[in-house]
Motif scaffolding. Structure first.
Motif, PDB file in Angstrom:
ATOM      1  N   LEU A  51       0.825  -1.211   0.000  1.00 52.04           N
ATOM      2  CA  LEU A  51       0.000   0.000   0.000  1.00 52.04           C
ATOM      3  C   LEU A  51       0.861   1.263   0.000  1.00 52.04           C
ATOM      4  CD1 LEU A  51      -2.868  -0.971   2.455  1.00 52.04           C
ATOM      5  CD2 LEU A  51      -3.006  -0.668  -0.020  1.00 52.04           C
ATOM      6  N   LYS A  52       1.966   1.238   0.728  1.00 52.84           N
ATOM      7  CA  LYS A  52       2.864   2.399   0.754  1.00 52.84           C
ATOM      8  C   LYS A  52       3.531   2.613  -0.600  1.00 52.84           C
ATOM      9  CE  LYS A  52       3.668   2.293   5.712  1.00 52.84           C
ATOM     10  NZ  LYS A  52       4.621   2.045   6.788  1.00 52.84           N
ATOM     11  N   ILE A  53       3.799   1.541  -1.302  1.00 50.76           N
ATOM     12  CA  ILE A  53       4.342   1.664  -2.666  1.00 50.76           C
ATOM     13  C   ILE A  53       3.268   2.237  -3.592  1.00 50.76           C
ATOM     14  CG2 ILE A  53       5.133   0.358  -4.674  1.00 50.76           C
ATOM     15  CD1 ILE A  53       6.647  -1.468  -2.667  1.00 50.76           C
ATOM     16  N   PHE A  54       2.036   1.721  -3.482  1.00 46.92           N
ATOM     17  CA  PHE A  54       0.941   2.252  -4.297  1.00 46.92           C
ATOM     18  C   PHE A  54       0.746   3.743  -4.070  1.00 46.92           C
ATOM     19  CE2 PHE A  54      -1.703  -1.918  -4.683  1.00 46.92           C
ATOM     20  CZ  PHE A  54      -0.819  -2.384  -5.619  1.00 46.92           C
ATOM     21  N   SER A  55       0.811   4.165  -2.806  1.00 48.10           N
ATOM     22  CA  SER A  55       0.528   5.565  -2.471  1.00 48.10           C
ATOM     23  C   SER A  55       1.698   6.499  -2.769  1.00 48.10           C
ATOM     24  CB  SER A  55       0.150   5.692  -0.993  1.00 48.10           C
ATOM     25  OG  SER A  55       1.289   5.467  -0.177  1.00 48.10           O
ATOM     26  N   GLY A  56       2.887   5.927  -2.985  1.00 53.21           N
ATOM     27  CA  GLY A  56       4.064   6.748  -3.251  1.00 53.21           C
ATOM     28  C   GLY A  56       4.867   7.065  -2.004  1.00 53.21           C
ATOM     29  N   GLU A  57       4.411   6.567  -0.863  1.00 56.28           N
ATOM     30  CA  GLU A  57       5.142   6.773   0.395  1.00 56.28           C
ATOM     31  C   GLU A  57       6.481   6.039   0.393  1.00 56.28           C
ATOM     32  OE1 GLU A  57       4.285   5.967   5.129  1.00 56.28           O
ATOM     33  OE2 GLU A  57       2.590   6.162   3.774  1.00 56.28           O
ATOM     34  N   LEU A  58       6.530   4.893  -0.294  1.00 60.83           N
ATOM     35  CA  LEU A  58       7.772   4.131  -0.498  1.00 60.83           C
ATOM     36  C   LEU A  58       7.999   3.946  -1.990  1.00 60.83           C
ATOM     37  CD1 LEU A  58       7.486   1.154   2.050  1.00 60.83           C
ATOM     38  CD2 LEU A  58       8.972   3.140   2.233  1.00 60.83           C
ATOM     39  N   GLN A  59       9.241   3.803  -2.368  1.00 58.48           N
ATOM     40  CA  GLN A  59       9.594   3.514  -3.759  1.00 58.48           C
ATOM     41  C   GLN A  59       9.902   2.031  -3.890  1.00 58.48           C
ATOM     42  OE1 GLN A  59       9.340   5.766  -6.254  1.00 58.48           O
ATOM     43  NE2 GLN A  59       8.468   6.992  -4.590  1.00 58.48           N
ATOM     44  N   PRO A  60       9.514   1.407  -4.993  1.00 55.79           N
ATOM     45  CA  PRO A  60       9.809  -0.019  -5.161  1.00 55.79           C
ATOM     46  C   PRO A  60      11.309  -0.245  -5.343  1.00 55.79           C
ATOM     47  CG  PRO A  60       8.844   0.878  -7.170  1.00 55.79           C
ATOM     48  CD  PRO A  60       8.789   1.963  -6.133  1.00 55.79           C
ATOM     49  N   SER A  61      11.808  -1.376  -4.879  1.00 55.25           N
ATOM     50  CA  SER A  61      13.232  -1.685  -5.049  1.00 55.25           C
ATOM     51  C   SER A  61      13.536  -2.097  -6.491  1.00 55.25           C
ATOM     52  CB  SER A  61      13.656  -2.788  -4.080  1.00 55.25           C
ATOM     53  OG  SER A  61      12.850  -3.929  -4.248  1.00 55.25           O
ATOM     54  N   ARG A  62      12.523  -2.583  -7.192  1.00 57.85           N
ATOM     55  CA  ARG A  62      12.646  -2.920  -8.618  1.00 57.85           C
ATOM     56  C   ARG A  62      11.341  -2.574  -9.308  1.00 57.85           C
ATOM     57  NH1 ARG A  62      14.336  -9.060  -8.571  1.00 57.85           N
ATOM     58  NH2 ARG A  62      12.600  -8.991  -7.155  1.00 57.85           N
TER      59      ARG A  62
END
Length: 93
Positions: free
Chosen positions: A25-36
């Motif tokens: 969810l944090k990746i979806f929201s932009g709070e975290l960036q994906p590692s790949r």
């Protein structure tokens, strides 16, 4: 993984503790960036989550209409009701 969610979608993410639901969810929201890989979001995307612990912060003595109105006092009640209906929620006041 490829995921496409349109404007009509309502999504529930369930799984055991520690499997990565919050991280996803944090990746979806932009709070975290994906590692790949990459995440592509539409420019008009509006993203919201409802965490299970948010219930502890709610005043259970007020209706959803009263709560929403406390956040947006200038919005007419009919506009608030319209938004609830668009989300498919039932509204008791």
């Amino acid at each position: 993984m490829n995921i496409g969610i349109d404007l009509e979608s309502r999504v529930a993410l369930v799984g055991p503790n520690g499997c990565g639901k919050s991280t996803l969810l944090k990746i979806f929201s932009g709070e975290l960036q994906p590692s790949r890989g990459e995440v592509v979001r539409k420019s008009k995307l509006r993203f919201a989550t409802f965490a299970q612990h948010f219930v502890d912060q709610l005043d259970m003595n007020v209706s959803p209409l009263e709560y929403f109105h406390s956040l947006y006092p200038s919005l007419p009640n009919q506009d608030i009701r319209t938004q609830y209906v668009r989300l498919g929620a039932s509204l008791v006041s």
